[in-house]
Design an enzyme around this catalytic site. Structure first.
Site, mmCIF file in Angstrom:
data_model
loop_
_atom_site.group_PDB
_atom_site.id
_atom_site.type_symbol
_atom_site.label_atom_id
_atom_site.label_comp_id
_atom_site.label_asym_id
_atom_site.label_seq_id
_atom_site.Cartn_x
_atom_site.Cartn_y
_atom_site.Cartn_z
ATOM 1 N N GLY A 39 61.016 -34.798 39.420
ATOM 2 C CA GLY A 39 61.050 -33.391 39.032
ATOM 3 C C GLY A 39 59.669 -32.781 38.966
ATOM 4 O O GLY A 39 59.526 -31.555 38.930
ATOM 5 N N GLY A 182 46.790 -14.867 33.610
ATOM 6 C CA GLY A 182 47.854 -15.013 34.587
ATOM 7 C C GLY A 182 49.142 -15.378 33.869
ATOM 8 O O GLY A 182 49.228 -15.321 32.632
ATOM 9 N N ILE A 184 50.667 -18.225 33.197
ATOM 10 C CA ILE A 184 50.607 -19.316 32.222
ATOM 11 C C ILE A 184 49.912 -18.865 30.949
ATOM 12 O O ILE A 184 50.408 -19.089 29.834
ATOM 13 C CB ILE A 184 49.900 -20.545 32.832
ATOM 14 C CG1 ILE A 184 50.758 -21.149 33.949
ATOM 15 C CG2 ILE A 184 49.621 -21.595 31.765
ATOM 16 C CD1 ILE A 184 50.082 -22.258 34.718
ATOM 17 N N GLU A 203 40.197 -12.039 29.657
ATOM 18 C CA GLU A 203 40.402 -11.959 31.104
ATOM 19 C C GLU A 203 39.150 -11.381 31.760
ATOM 20 O O GLU A 203 38.677 -10.321 31.361
ATOM 21 C CB GLU A 203 41.608 -11.084 31.421
ATOM 22 C CG GLU A 203 41.787 -10.702 32.880
ATOM 23 C CD GLU A 203 41.888 -11.913 33.805
ATOM 24 O OE1 GLU A 203 41.086 -11.993 34.765
ATOM 25 O OE2 GLU A 203 42.767 -12.767 33.552
ATOM 26 N N ASP A 310 52.508 -26.497 46.057
ATOM 27 C CA ASP A 310 51.243 -26.091 45.439
ATOM 28 C C ASP A 310 50.009 -26.732 46.048
ATOM 29 O O ASP A 310 48.890 -26.311 45.743
ATOM 30 C CB ASP A 310 51.275 -26.400 43.932
ATOM 31 C CG ASP A 310 52.120 -25.409 43.155
ATOM 32 O OD1 ASP A 310 52.696 -24.504 43.780
ATOM 33 O OD2 ASP A 310 52.207 -25.548 41.917
ATOM 34 N N ALA A 318 57.273 -22.388 41.949
ATOM 35 C CA ALA A 318 58.261 -23.433 42.193
ATOM 36 C C ALA A 318 59.269 -23.027 43.262
ATOM 37 O O ALA A 318 59.622 -23.827 44.144
ATOM 38 C CB ALA A 318 58.981 -23.770 40.888
ATOM 39 N N HIS A 449 77.895 -0.215 34.875
ATOM 40 C CA HIS A 449 77.512 0.462 33.632
ATOM 41 C C HIS A 449 78.301 -0.142 32.469
ATOM 42 O O HIS A 449 79.498 -0.387 32.596
ATOM 43 C CB HIS A 449 77.818 1.956 33.728
ATOM 44 C CG HIS A 449 77.551 2.707 32.454
ATOM 45 N ND1 HIS A 449 76.278 3.076 32.072
ATOM 46 C CD2 HIS A 449 78.388 3.132 31.479
ATOM 47 C CE1 HIS A 449 76.355 3.717 30.916
ATOM 48 N NE2 HIS A 449 77.627 3.760 30.530
#
Length: 470
Positions: A39, A182, A184, A203, A310, A318, A449
């Site tokens: 995983g 970001g 994470i 940041e 990645d 993912a 709705h």
């Protein structure tokens, strides 16, 4: 003699295990090599367990605001951090067992150990049981990535954390510094703020979640600030001094002045580093900043060697890795003579991004600024959740949906959402983009709705001056 397969997948994250399953479905003799947990990071230490943590924080938030819904909860409402983490780990364990089941169901051979390529289509696997030699007609590298360290403050798991440490904390932070905004960084800032920590986010760029649309960034900063999070943009951490009891940081603000701050813990969320060292790749592939360069189907420069996820160019998500896994598996099957598969290259413009902070963020396609930079004349529609009946009934009236269209053709260029459950709604726009929809089809679509998804319809109407509820 080496074990022989049609395909060997190196790495069992959401790219690797999905690629292996698709290969097996196509009748290929398939093996997967994993050094840690089936995983991969996403399932065991990333996407899934963090959502379990955030769900606990969300329930706590609602309980603390029960009176807003006409409810009374007797007694103090407290967070049991140990129990919250235990639940998160249980969720990860359950899904890890699910992947193990899927490997058996699809008759995929699992080799646990450290895999190293000895050629484009051969590798060794070292474990405590010894060394195995494996060969295949094709090999897929899906080794993923890891958190990037600050050069002057290596993560130690005590005071300086990566996402992995932040998921299994030894103690609750009192005053937390999050470096990087970001997905994470913002998710952990949101989680620990809801859990009761004093959180500061730093940041270096001029706005938080900088890959998102500027309107989303501005809205989120305002919302997080309202929740008590201190946000510093255009700022950078110049130095960190770590002791047994605290972390002292020198932070350079956008005005150029350096301020001193003292924190109990620091989370470093400044990006990722691909896991492409010490795998035997150096002479087999082309690397750019460590990322394996591939064609649209996952091929590297070495025949028979493929890469996904990645460890290849972004976005590092993912679902992008899983989609690449299917594409590459089908491309391999086609090369091996299967005439019934028709692999399609990934369209990176149609990959959605989601951030599970409070409020949530979801987007797909171009931001308004990127669309203009690309030369499009645009029509932009925005619809605030305050005009949506379901959002008001839920007590979640903060947020909006924004759509960006090409003014000449009506093509949907991008969609950007912030607010409750937007991560569950963005797929509507993703399907629309995949089907190359225009504003006409979206306007003619009937939305149920009452749902928050009606804001999607209204934002399209707003782009053309036809919004009904604002």
């Amino acid at each position: 003699m080496a074990d022989q397969y049609d395909v060997i997948v190196l790495g069992s994250g959401p790219g690797g295990y999905v690629a292996a399953i698709r290969c097996a479905q196509l009748g290929l003799k398939t093996a997967i090599v994993e050094r840690e947990n089936l995983g991969g990071i996403c399932l065991n230490w990333g996407c899934i367990p963090t959502k379990a943590l955030l769900r606990s924080a969300e329930i706590l938030h609602y309980a603390q605001h029960a009176k807003d819904y006409g409810l009374k909860i007797a007694g103090a409402i407290e967070a049991d951090l140990e129990a919250v983490v235990k639940r998160s780990r249980g969720v990860a364990k359950q899904l890890n067992q699910g992947v193990t089941h899927l490997m058996k169901k699809n008759k995929i051979t699992v080799h646990m150990g450290e895999g190293t390529l000895t050629g484009p289509t051969s590798l060794t696997v070292k474990s405590d049981k010894g060394e195995e030699k494996l060969t295949a007609k094709h090999v897929i590298v899906a080794t993923g990535a890891r958190a990037r360290d600050l050069p002057f403050a290596k993560a130690d798991g005590e005071r300086v954390w990566t996402y992995r440490h932040a998921m299994t904390p030894k103690e609750m932070p009192g005053k937390l510094l999050v470096i990087g905004s970001g997905a994470i960084g913002i998710e952990f800032a949101s989680f620990y703020n809801d859990m009761g920590a004093d959180v500061t986010v730093v940041e270096m760029l001029d706005r938080i979640v900088p890959v998102e649309d500027a309107d989303v960034s501005a809205f989120l900063e305002k919302s997080l600030t309202k929740q008590g999070i201190k946000v510093m943009t255009g700022a950078g951490v110049e130095a960190i001094d770590v002791s047994k009891s605290c972390v002292k940081a020198k932070i350079k603000g956008k005005d150029g002045k350096i301020v001193d701050g003292e924190f109990s813990h620091v989370i470093v969320a400044i990006g990722i580093v691909p896991n492409t060292e010490n795998v035997g790749l150096e002479k087999l592939v082309e690397l750019d900043r460590g990322f394996i360069q591939i064609d649209p189907y996952g091929r590297t420069k070495s025949k028979g060697l493929w890469a996904i996820g990645d460890c290849t160019p972004g976005p590092w998500l993912a679902h992008k890795a899983s989609h690449e896994g299917v594409t590459t598996a089908e491309a391999i099957a086609k090369e091996l003579g299967n005439k019934d598969v028709h692999p399609h290259p990934l369209d990176r413009n149609n990959i959605p991004g989601c951030t599970y902070c409070h409020p949530q963020i979801a987007s797909v396609g171009m931001t308004e600024a990127k669309a203009k930079e690309a030369g499009h004349e645009v029509k932009v529609g925005m619809f605030p959740f305050i005009g949506n009946g379901k959002a008001i009934a839920l007590g979640e009236a903060e947020g909006f949906t924004k759509t960006v269209f090409d003014a000449k053709t009506g093509e949907l260029l991008g969609a950007h959402m912030v607010g409750a459950e937007v991560t569950e709604m963005i797929q509507g726009f993703v399907v629309g983009k995949t089907l190359e929809t225009t504003e006409a089809e979206l306007m003619q679509t009937v939305f149920p709705h009452p749902t928050i998804s009606e804001s999607m319809h209204e934002s399209v109407l707003a782009a053309y001056g036809r919004a009904l509820h604002i």
